[in-house]
Design a protein around this motif. Structure first.
Motif, PDB file in Angstrom:
ATOM      1  N   LEU A 158       1.627   4.553 -13.169  1.00 44.10           N
ATOM      2  CA  LEU A 158       2.890   4.193 -12.528  1.00 44.10           C
ATOM      3  C   LEU A 158       4.024   4.076 -13.536  1.00 44.10           C
ATOM      4  CD1 LEU A 158       1.699   1.470  -9.985  1.00 44.10           C
ATOM      5  CD2 LEU A 158       2.156   3.892  -9.545  1.00 44.10           C
ATOM      6  N   LEU A 159       3.695   3.764 -14.792  1.00 37.38           N
ATOM      7  CA  LEU A 159       4.725   3.565 -15.804  1.00 37.38           C
ATOM      8  C   LEU A 159       5.506   4.841 -16.091  1.00 37.38           C
ATOM      9  CD1 LEU A 159       2.728   1.338 -18.313  1.00 37.38           C
ATOM     10  CD2 LEU A 159       4.290   0.602 -16.498  1.00 37.38           C
TER      11      LEU A 159
ATOM     12  N   THR B 277       6.893   6.445 -13.909  1.00 38.00           N
ATOM     13  CA  THR B 277       7.986   6.443 -12.932  1.00 38.00           C
ATOM     14  C   THR B 277       8.795   5.158 -12.959  1.00 38.00           C
ATOM     15  OG1 THR B 277       6.624   7.836 -11.487  1.00 38.00           O
ATOM     16  CG2 THR B 277       8.542   6.757 -10.480  1.00 38.00           C
ATOM     17  N   PHE B 278       8.121   4.008 -13.062  1.00 37.29           N
ATOM     18  CA  PHE B 278       8.831   2.726 -12.976  1.00 37.29           C
ATOM     19  C   PHE B 278       7.949   1.634 -13.545  1.00 37.29           C
ATOM     20  CE2 PHE B 278       6.044   2.620  -9.392  1.00 37.29           C
ATOM     21  CZ  PHE B 278       5.857   1.302  -9.050  1.00 37.29           C
ATOM     22  N   VAL B 279       8.528   0.445 -13.687  1.00 36.38           N
ATOM     23  CA  VAL B 279       7.775  -0.730 -14.140  1.00 36.38           C
ATOM     24  C   VAL B 279       7.498  -1.615 -12.928  1.00 36.38           C
ATOM     25  CG1 VAL B 279       7.760  -2.745 -15.632  1.00 36.38           C
ATOM     26  CG2 VAL B 279       8.849  -0.634 -16.409  1.00 36.38           C
ATOM     27  N   PRO B 280       6.229  -1.778 -12.533  1.00 38.60           N
ATOM     28  CA  PRO B 280       5.916  -2.589 -11.353  1.00 38.60           C
ATOM     29  C   PRO B 280       6.183  -4.077 -11.581  1.00 38.60           C
ATOM     30  CG  PRO B 280       4.110  -1.082 -11.895  1.00 38.60           C
ATOM     31  CD  PRO B 280       5.043  -1.102 -13.077  1.00 38.60           C
ATOM     32  N   THR B 281       6.318  -4.787 -10.483  1.00 34.52           N
ATOM     33  CA  THR B 281       6.412  -6.237 -10.489  1.00 34.52           C
ATOM     34  C   THR B 281       4.997  -6.792 -10.353  1.00 34.52           C
ATOM     35  OG1 THR B 281       8.586  -6.133  -9.431  1.00 34.52           O
ATOM     36  CG2 THR B 281       7.435  -8.247  -9.364  1.00 34.52           C
ATOM     37  N   THR B 282       4.513  -7.465 -11.387  1.00 35.19           N
ATOM     38  CA  THR B 282       3.114  -7.885 -11.428  1.00 35.19           C
ATOM     39  C   THR B 282       2.979  -9.367 -11.132  1.00 35.19           C
ATOM     40  OG1 THR B 282       3.349  -8.094 -13.833  1.00 35.19           O
ATOM     41  CG2 THR B 282       2.410  -6.048 -12.999  1.00 35.19           C
ATOM     42  N   PHE B 283       1.828  -9.743 -10.589  1.00 36.65           N
ATOM     43  CA  PHE B 283       1.595 -11.138 -10.191  1.00 36.65           C
ATOM     44  C   PHE B 283       0.100 -11.334  -9.997  1.00 36.65           C
ATOM     45  CE2 PHE B 283       1.870  -8.561  -6.457  1.00 36.65           C
ATOM     46  CZ  PHE B 283       0.944  -9.085  -5.570  1.00 36.65           C
TER      47      PHE B 283
ATOM     48  N   HIS C 286       0.851  -1.181   0.000  1.00 39.53           N
ATOM     49  CA  HIS C 286       0.000   0.000   0.000  1.00 39.53           C
ATOM     50  C   HIS C 286       0.890   1.235   0.000  1.00 39.53           C
ATOM     51  CE1 HIS C 286       1.004   0.374   4.254  1.00 39.53           C
ATOM     52  NE2 HIS C 286       0.536  -0.843   4.451  1.00 39.53           N
ATOM     53  N   GLY C 287       0.275   2.378  -0.219  1.00 38.05           N
ATOM     54  CA  GLY C 287       1.031   3.632  -0.227  1.00 38.05           C
ATOM     55  C   GLY C 287       1.254   4.147  -1.633  1.00 38.05           C
ATOM     56  N   ASP C 288       1.963   5.256  -1.717  1.00 37.04           N
ATOM     57  CA  ASP C 288       2.274   5.906  -2.986  1.00 37.04           C
ATOM     58  C   ASP C 288       3.503   5.236  -3.585  1.00 37.04           C
ATOM     59  OD1 ASP C 288       3.002   7.577  -5.072  1.00 37.04           O
ATOM     60  OD2 ASP C 288       2.520   9.419  -3.992  1.00 37.04           O
ATOM     61  N   ALA C 289       3.258   4.258  -4.446  1.00 37.88           N
ATOM     62  CA  ALA C 289       4.366   3.456  -4.973  1.00 37.88           C
ATOM     63  C   ALA C 289       5.356   4.309  -5.748  1.00 37.88           C
ATOM     64  CB  ALA C 289       3.829   2.328  -5.852  1.00 37.88           C
TER      65      ALA C 289
END
Length: 560
Positions: free
Chosen positions: A393-394, A396-402, A347-350
């Motif tokens: 989010l993209l 800033t960064f590429v998240p780890t998805t699952f 949670h939070g501002d990723a």
């Protein structure tokens, strides 16, 4: 793969001109001895740690994470200065546990990389280029190899059981799926479930020893599979020798500054007023504001990167101040610029966390929640909303998805077995660095329960031989192959082009190519826009006159 000198010792100067030589003497005890050496002036005094023994800790594998419902609600300088350190002995190279001291100058004894990093300057380098092509298979080793996760014997009384090699045959399965990464859950010596670490430099004896991990990493690399380790750096277990010393010696223990303590009124003999992780007394919090924990984590990371691993999953990264990672990661990257660091953030501002911590990525729990919750509740609006937020989010960064991991109910149980393919389709066609939790590709089921042992169902032992592939397995293979052919999916934006309660069409595209994902959650067939797609790549759908017809509870991934 390279490692440290086999002696596992480190010499540190004391104020009386001695050199402190700390090394493991026995599996169940540690001691400190001094030997003569040339004088070094202006060095702080060392407190000599008395020989001590590990005490047994009560096994506790209660959940270390918020449960599914909680996640849903939460989602919205000099050599002299180097002498201010103590090494905790162990049956491996020593853990560096420094006391407070001014920062070392870069390149001096005891330092690893640039240690005068300005915590207010958080320039984050781009993620390593290889990550664009990375797709992971995530396994929880203790469960996968059939180890006892609630043993009663203290860590140092357990025999070494060479089980880690059981994962090697599964590497061929990883390659057959088209994946090229092995994300290992905790492998370091721990009291119970792996997240109560007692030695970050020693493989858990229930899994084997360092040679077993070296062999697994080598076997993975031979197949073109990278390896990431799970780093638990927010807390340690109560059996950790540094904490045992603190319990024995009280406020004057040389390891006191490693932990987040409330020192007001604390006297030797009193219970240690140390913080814990989310109410779990067995997990004692490290002090992330001081140099002791910082240097320890840098040493742990670089040690295993030297032995050949490719990066780190940062467990409970959301519970650690981003400034801590901003001090640690540049030091590690100085020596290993190609390493990848993905933090567990629920949670939070990723985006803000990424910018201030310099991590490469964080886990995308919001998208995970929307996938299973949207499918289970037949609410594609929730899924579409999360995909749109994911796109932001993209920047800033590429998240780890699952869509599954060791902490949550299996996706096939969460959404129903006939909809597991829908979840996989989203995972592999929206941006991110995708992770498949071991067994999800077969449609394995398992419900996480809020009780002791409630994680066991989602952390099962892998069968002795590879199961026969299922329809879902082949679907995952097709989705991975599609993504392998289109690496631009790693960071491409997704548009929602059709949306009802039970149907959604997503179009992920660049100026030159597109991948279209169409989901039907209804019990009747549906016809939806094909969004210029011309070919069905996975799932089942019939293209006709600019539309795609999906069967009841069907899905299709198409290309243009």
């Amino acid at each position: 793969m390279s490692g440290r000198q086999s002696s596992g010792s480190r010499l540190l100067a004391t104020s009386d001109g001695q050199m402190l030589d700390v090394r493991a003497r026995a599996a169940s005890s540690s001691s400190i001895r001094c030997s003569s050496a040339r004088s070094v002036s202006s060095t702080p005094c060392f407190r000599h740690a008395a020989e001590h023994h590990f005490a047994s800790g009560e096994a506790d594998d209660r959940m270390r994470r918020p449960h599914d419902a909680q996640v849903r609600s939460a989602c919205a300088a000099s050599d002299a200065e180097a002498s201010a350190a103590v090494l905790i002995a162990r049956p491996m190279p020593s853990i560096l546990v420094p006391l407070s001291a001014p920062a070392h100058s870069p390149g001096t004894a005891g330092s690893i990389g640039p240690v005068n990093h300005d915590p207010n300057s958080t320039t984050r380098p781009p993620e390593p280029a290889w990550v664009e092509h990375a797709m992971w298979w995530h396994v929880y080793p203790l469960g996968a190899v059939g180890a006892d996760v609630r043993p009663t014997a203290p860590v140092d009384e357990r025999p070494v059981e060479h089980r880690l090699g059981r994962l090697v045959p599964w590497l061929d399965h990883v390659v057959d799926l088209g994946l090229n990464g092995l994300l290992l859950g905790p492998v370091f010596a721990s009291s119970t479930h792996g997240y109560d670490t007692v030695d970050h430099f020693r493989v858990d004896p229930r899994l084997g020893d360092e040679s077993d991990l070296d062999a697994l990493v080598a076997a993975a690399h031979e197949r073109g599979v990278r390896v990431v380790l799970d780093g638990v750096f927010n807390h340690v277990g109560r059996e950790h020798p540094a904490f045992r010393l603190l319990e024995e010696q009280g406020p004057d223990a040389p390891t006191a500054e490693l932990f987040a303590l409330d020192r007001s009124g604390w006297q030797q003999g009193d219970p240690v007023p140390v913080g814990n992780f989310e109410g779990h007394d067995m997990l004692v919090a490290l002090d992330h504001g001081g140099r002791a924990a910082e240097d320890l984590v840098v040493e742990v990371m670089t040690y295993w990167l030297e032995r050949g691993v490719d990066g780190w999953r940062l467990d409970a990264a959301y519970a650690v101040p981003p400034a801590f990672w901003a001090r640690v990661l540049p030091r590690v990257r100085e020596r290993f610029p190609d390493a990848w660091f993905s933090g567990e953030v629920i949670h939070g501002d990723a985006a803000a966390i990424i910018e201030s911590s310099t991590m490469d990525s964080t886990t995308q729990y919001e998208l995970w929640q929307a996938v299973w919750h949207g499918i289970a509740d037949r609410n594609c609006f929730e899924l579409a909303h999360a995909v749109e937020r994911h796109d932001v989010l993209l920047e800033t960064f590429v998240p780890t998805t699952f869509v599954g991991n060791h902490d949550v109910t299996r996706i096939a149980s969460a959404v129903g077995e006939r909809f597991a393919g829908h979840a996989a389709a989203v995972l592999f066609t929206v941006a991110g660095t995708p992770v498949v939790y071991a067994g999800d590709e077969y449609g394995w089921t398992g419900v996480k329960e809020e009780r002791e042992g409630g994680d066991d169902a989602v952390r099962p032992e892998l069968p002795a031989s590879l199961p026969e592939p299922t329809e879902l397995t082949h679907a995952v293979e097709a989705l991975v192959a599609l993504r392998r052919r289109n690496p631009w999916l790693h960071r491409a934006h997704t548009d929602v082009v059709h949306l009802t309660n039970t149907a959604v069409v997503l179009r992920t595209a660049t100026a030159d190519a597109a991948v279209v994902t169409a989901l039907n959650l209804a019990d009747d067939p549906v016809q939806v826009p094909a969004a210029d797609a011309t070919r069905v790549e996975a799932g089942g759908g019939e293209l006709r006159d600019g539309t795609v017809r999906l069967p009841a509870a069907g899905w299709a991934v198409l290309s243009a």
